[in-house]
Motif scaffolding. Structure first.
Motif, PDB file in Angstrom:
ATOM      1  N   LYS A 552       0.852  -1.184   0.000  1.00 15.15           N
ATOM      2  CA  LYS A 552       0.000   0.000   0.000  1.00 15.15           C
ATOM      3  C   LYS A 552       0.893   1.241   0.000  1.00 15.15           C
ATOM      4  O   LYS A 552       1.837   1.345   0.794  1.00 15.15           O
ATOM      5  N   ALA A 553       0.628   2.164  -0.924  1.00 11.35           N
ATOM      6  CA  ALA A 553       1.438   3.374  -1.023  1.00 11.35           C
ATOM      7  C   ALA A 553       1.117   4.304   0.149  1.00 11.35           C
ATOM      8  O   ALA A 553      -0.040   4.676   0.343  1.00 11.35           O
ATOM      9  N   LEU A 554       2.168   4.660   0.924  1.00 12.24           N
ATOM     10  CA  LEU A 554       1.983   5.576   2.047  1.00 12.24           C
ATOM     11  C   LEU A 554       2.039   7.028   1.597  1.00 12.24           C
ATOM     12  O   LEU A 554       1.433   7.905   2.217  1.00 12.24           O
ATOM     13  N   TYR A 555       2.769   7.282   0.496  1.00  7.06           N
ATOM     14  CA  TYR A 555       2.913   8.639  -0.019  1.00  7.06           C
ATOM     15  C   TYR A 555       2.806   8.589  -1.538  1.00  7.06           C
ATOM     16  O   TYR A 555       2.986   7.543  -2.162  1.00  7.06           O
ATOM     17  N   GLU A 569      -1.016   8.022  -3.266  1.00 10.18           N
ATOM     18  CA  GLU A 569      -1.162   7.673  -1.857  1.00 10.18           C
ATOM     19  C   GLU A 569      -2.422   6.820  -1.641  1.00 10.18           C
ATOM     20  O   GLU A 569      -3.492   7.125  -2.160  1.00 10.18           O
ATOM     21  N   GLY A 570      -2.243   5.701  -0.918  1.00  6.34           N
ATOM     22  CA  GLY A 570      -3.359   4.807  -0.632  1.00  6.34           C
ATOM     23  C   GLY A 570      -3.582   3.749  -1.700  1.00  6.34           C
ATOM     24  O   GLY A 570      -4.448   2.888  -1.544  1.00  6.34           O
ATOM     25  N   GLU A 571      -2.842   3.768  -2.799  1.00  9.02           N
ATOM     26  CA  GLU A 571      -3.034   2.802  -3.880  1.00  9.02           C
ATOM     27  C   GLU A 571      -2.479   1.437  -3.504  1.00  9.02           C
ATOM     28  O   GLU A 571      -1.428   1.337  -2.887  1.00  9.02           O
ATOM     29  N   MET A 572      -3.189   0.361  -3.850  1.00  6.51           N
ATOM     30  CA  MET A 572      -2.759  -1.008  -3.586  1.00  6.51           C
ATOM     31  C   MET A 572      -2.127  -1.579  -4.856  1.00  6.51           C
ATOM     32  O   MET A 572      -2.691  -1.456  -5.946  1.00  6.51           O
ATOM     33  N   LEU A 573      -0.929  -2.185  -4.703  1.00  4.21           N
ATOM     34  CA  LEU A 573      -0.198  -2.732  -5.843  1.00  4.21           C
ATOM     35  C   LEU A 573       0.382  -4.095  -5.464  1.00  4.21           C
ATOM     36  O   LEU A 573       0.364  -4.487  -4.300  1.00  4.21           O
ATOM     37  N   TYR A 574       0.924  -4.782  -6.472  1.00  4.99           N
ATOM     38  CA  TYR A 574       1.522  -6.097  -6.256  1.00  4.99           C
ATOM     39  C   TYR A 574       3.049  -5.962  -6.128  1.00  4.99           C
ATOM     40  O   TYR A 574       3.681  -5.187  -6.847  1.00  4.99           O
ATOM     41  N   ARG A 586      10.413  -3.458  -5.992  1.00  7.87           N
ATOM     42  CA  ARG A 586       9.863  -3.566  -7.337  1.00  7.87           C
ATOM     43  C   ARG A 586       8.388  -3.989  -7.246  1.00  7.87           C
ATOM     44  O   ARG A 586       8.063  -4.987  -6.604  1.00  7.87           O
ATOM     45  N   ILE A 587       7.502  -3.235  -7.938  1.00  8.52           N
ATOM     46  CA  ILE A 587       6.054  -3.482  -7.835  1.00  8.52           C
ATOM     47  C   ILE A 587       5.442  -3.549  -9.221  1.00  8.52           C
ATOM     48  O   ILE A 587       6.069  -3.168 -10.209  1.00  8.52           O
ATOM     49  N   ARG A 588       4.196  -4.022  -9.273  1.00  8.79           N
ATOM     50  CA  ARG A 588       3.464  -4.124 -10.542  1.00  8.79           C
ATOM     51  C   ARG A 588       2.041  -3.623 -10.321  1.00  8.79           C
ATOM     52  O   ARG A 588       1.390  -3.986  -9.347  1.00  8.79           O
ATOM     53  N   ARG A 589       1.575  -2.806 -11.263  1.00 13.53           N
ATOM     54  CA  ARG A 589       0.186  -2.348 -11.215  1.00 13.53           C
ATOM     55  C   ARG A 589      -0.699  -3.276 -12.043  1.00 13.53           C
ATOM     56  O   ARG A 589      -1.736  -3.700 -11.627  1.00 13.53           O
ATOM     57  N   VAL A 604       4.654  -2.983   2.865  1.00 15.31           N
ATOM     58  CA  VAL A 604       4.687  -4.237   2.124  1.00 15.31           C
ATOM     59  C   VAL A 604       4.059  -5.350   2.947  1.00 15.31           C
ATOM     60  O   VAL A 604       4.293  -5.464   4.146  1.00 15.31           O
ATOM     61  N   TYR A 605       3.221  -6.167   2.283  1.00 17.32           N
ATOM     62  CA  TYR A 605       2.636  -7.362   2.899  1.00 17.32           C
ATOM     63  C   TYR A 605       3.054  -8.549   2.047  1.00 17.32           C
ATOM     64  O   TYR A 605       2.478  -8.798   0.989  1.00 17.32           O
ATOM     65  N   LEU A 606       4.089  -9.278   2.472  1.00 14.67           N
ATOM     66  CA  LEU A 606       4.623 -10.378   1.682  1.00 14.67           C
ATOM     67  C   LEU A 606       3.858 -11.663   1.953  1.00 14.67           C
ATOM     68  O   LEU A 606       3.478 -11.945   3.088  1.00 14.67           O
TER      69      LEU A 606
END
Length: 622
Positions: A552-555, A569-574, A586-589, A604-606
């Motif tokens: 989850k993006a904090l900023y 901010e607040g966006e959820m990504l992989y 490294r993330i993916r939308r 990060v939630y692994l």
């Protein structure tokens, strides 16, 4: 011509013949049923064939169908689908008009035949009963006559004998008279029975049996007419679809005639035109003059300054122009400058944390040195993975020729405008709904749509910013296209070797990318030539990295540097690659958008299982 008069004694043969007629009808029904199954199977195979060659959605094949020949082929596939539909119509009509009707008719025919032959057997049994009665009456009359003769002879014998008493003679006379009376009664009964039998027999052979056989004849003739009509229907069902099948074939012919080779040739020009002019003449290089040169320096390195000399890379590339060099992917490394990413906000800068990401240093090096460094350095395999996923492709399509870049940018602007229109339509609909709720509170809560309206407003604003960004790049390209100077002409000769930024992101960007795993010290490893085929194989066969968790993006992070990705901010990504200690994750939308963000910018939630699997795959690849 009547079976009742001509075939009065052929009851059994008529029974066998009518059964054979029913068998023929059932055989024809089975034939038509198998024909309908063949038509259905043929239609199914045609549909599968048409579906097999249809272009797949969101694939490269869809782009190929802009050519008239490909469109004609697509029209042929569609017409074959309609052609298959007509065979399904044949099957359906034959089933309903022939198979179904004849099946019901056969059942009725069997019942009617059974009834007629039952009446015939009943008439036969009746005449046989009458005959038996006649025979019994006849035998009884014969017996009584014989008994009367014997009684008469006995009386005459007794009457002639003088020794017999008168009483005995009288008794014998009375017995003879009784027998004669019984014989007369039997004669009368026999005569009556005979007359009755003759009447019954006449009615049987001239009335009952002819009527029954006539009904059987009419039944058989109806069966023959019905099977003839079914055969006509069989042909008519085929004939009815011939005009539609003819239209399908006419459309295929029309599609074939619509193929325009000149138009297809023009489309090829529009698809691949770079916008550059051909390179000018190569200047003569006077090697009699004392010059300080390296073995890999060529006219290409000089062309960066004056645009006058052609590239030479040892004996293998001598005499070849750059547009025809096999390894054109390498040239993006040699010609694309890399800009360092802007530092993140000071309030949440990842550089403030230990091992934070550092902006790479941009060094100006001779082209020949950069080429030698790339050819002698060990490539990083995970660099190819990022190229495979398209993460290294610049958002502004700067890796494309000017003409192609302009088309891509224009296409992107049109897509964004469509998305904006969709969002605005949704917003207008929700606004009307809210007005309705305000006027009629019993229909719903007006406050329930406020959140969705706010989201739509944010989406529209983001899309408008995107449109402005791409319109700016488009204006830049359109303003840059008209000038045709010598430098542009020199670059056009090299552009086919620069049509992708794959190697640039692999060699140069790994030097300055957030991964930080490729440094100047590592470039001093054992020198190894990278064959062209090996590079292509690694580039084409790499599979995307698996997802090992979410974040989850904090900023908000504006990823303007190549290799990074913008997040809100607040966006959820992989998460596809965790922090290796350099401060970047490294993330993916989605399938087409991935890159690096500062680790301190995200939470990060692994996924433990996915993480273990990812580590094992990394060990295997190493």
């Amino acid at each position: 011509m009547s079976w009742g008069t001509e075939l009065w004694d052929q009851f059994d043969n008529l029974e066998k013949h009518t059964q054979w007629g029913i068998d023929v009808l059932e055989k024809y029904i089975k034939f038509v049923k198998e024909r309908t199954e063949i038509e259905l199977s043929y239609a199914k195979q045609l549909r599968n064939l048409s579906k097999k060659y249809q272009p797949k959605k969101n694939s490269k094949e869809e782009e190929e169908y802009r050519y008239t020949s490909a469109r004609a082929f697509l029209a042929t596939l569609n017409e074959m689908n309609d052609y298959a539909g007509q065979h399904e119509v044949i099957s359906e009509n034959m089933t309903s008009l022939i198979t179904g009707e004849l099946t019901r008719y056969v059942q009725e025919l069997k019942q009617e035949r059974k009834s007629h032959f039952h009446d015939g057997r009943k008439a036969q049994q009746h005449i046989e009963t009458c005959w038996k009665q006649l025979e019994a009456s006849k035998r009884r009359f014969e017996r009584d006559c014989k008994e009367a003769d014997r009684a008469q002879q006995y009386f005459e014998k007794m009457d002639a004998d003088i020794n017999v008493t008168k009483a005995d003679v009288e008794k014998a006379r009375q017995q003879a008279q009784l027998r004669h009376q019984m014989a007369e009664d039997s004669k009368a009964e026999y005569s009556s029975t005979l007359q009755k039998f003759n009447s019954e027999q006449h009615d049987h052979y001239y009335t009952h049996i002819p009527n029954i056989f006539q009904k059987i004849q009419e039944m058989e003739e109806r069966r023959i007419v019905r099977i003839g009509e079914s055969m006509k229907t069989f042909a008519e069902v085929d004939r009815q679809v011939i005009p539609i099948i003819g239209k399908c074939l006419d459309e295929i012919t029309k599609a074939a005639e619509s193929i325009d080779h000149k138009n297809d040739s023009q489309l090829v020009i529009e698809a691949f035109k770079s916008g550059f002019e051909p390179p000018g003449d190569v200047d003569f290089e006077d090697f009699t003059q004392p010059m300080k040169r390296t073995i890999s320096e060529s006219s290409l390195s000089n062309s960066r300054g004056d645009g006058k000399s052609e590239p030479k890379f040892g004996s293998k590339s001598k005499g070849k122009l750059w547009p025809f060099i096999k390894k054109n992917k390498l040239m993006s490394l040699l010609t694309s400058p890399h800009q360092p990413p802007p530092p993140p906000p000071a309030s949440a800068s990842p550089s403030a944390v230990p091992n934070g990401p550092q902006s790479p240093k941009q060094q100006k090096e001779p082209l020949s040195h950069r080429f030698n460094e790339f050819m002698t350095s060990k490539p990083k395999i995970h660099c190819f993975r990022s190229l495979k996923r398209g993460g290294a492709g610049p958002e502004d399509f700067s890796n494309l020729p000017p003409e192609q870049r302009r088309k891509k940018l224009q296409q992107k602007v049109d897509e964004l405008n469509k998305d904006i229109q969709k969002e605005m339509d949704q917003r207008d609909a929700l606004t009307k709904m809210k007005d309705v709720y305000i006027k009629n509170p019993q229909m719903g809560d007006a406050a329930s749509v406020d959140q969705r309206l706010a989201e739509l407003g944010q989406n529209i604003e983001k899309l408008r910013l995107e449109v402005q960004k791409f319109e700016g790049w488009l204006a830049e390209v359109e303003g840059r296209l008209p000038p045709r100077n010598e430098q542009a002409r020199r670059q056009s000769g090299l552009y086919e070797a620069q049509n992708t930024s794959a190697v640039n992101s692999c060699a140069q960007d790994r030097e300055s990318s957030p991964d930080g795993s490729y440094t100047e010290e590592q470039s001093q490893e054992t020198e190894m030539k990278v064959p062209a085929t090996d590079f292509d194989d690694e580039f084409d066969d790499e599979e995307p990295l698996p997802t090992i968790g979410t974040c989850k993006a904090l900023y908000t992070f504006e990823g303007q540097n190549e290799g990074t990705i913008s997040v809100a901010e607040g966006e959820m990504l992989y998460v596809i690659e965790e922090d290796k200690g350099d401060g970047w994750t490294r993330i993916r939308r989605n399938e087409d958008e991935e890159g690096y963000v500062p680790t301190s910018y995200v939470e990060v939630y692994l996924d433990k299982n996915a993480k273990d699997e990812y580590k094992s795959l990394q060990k295997i690849s190493e």
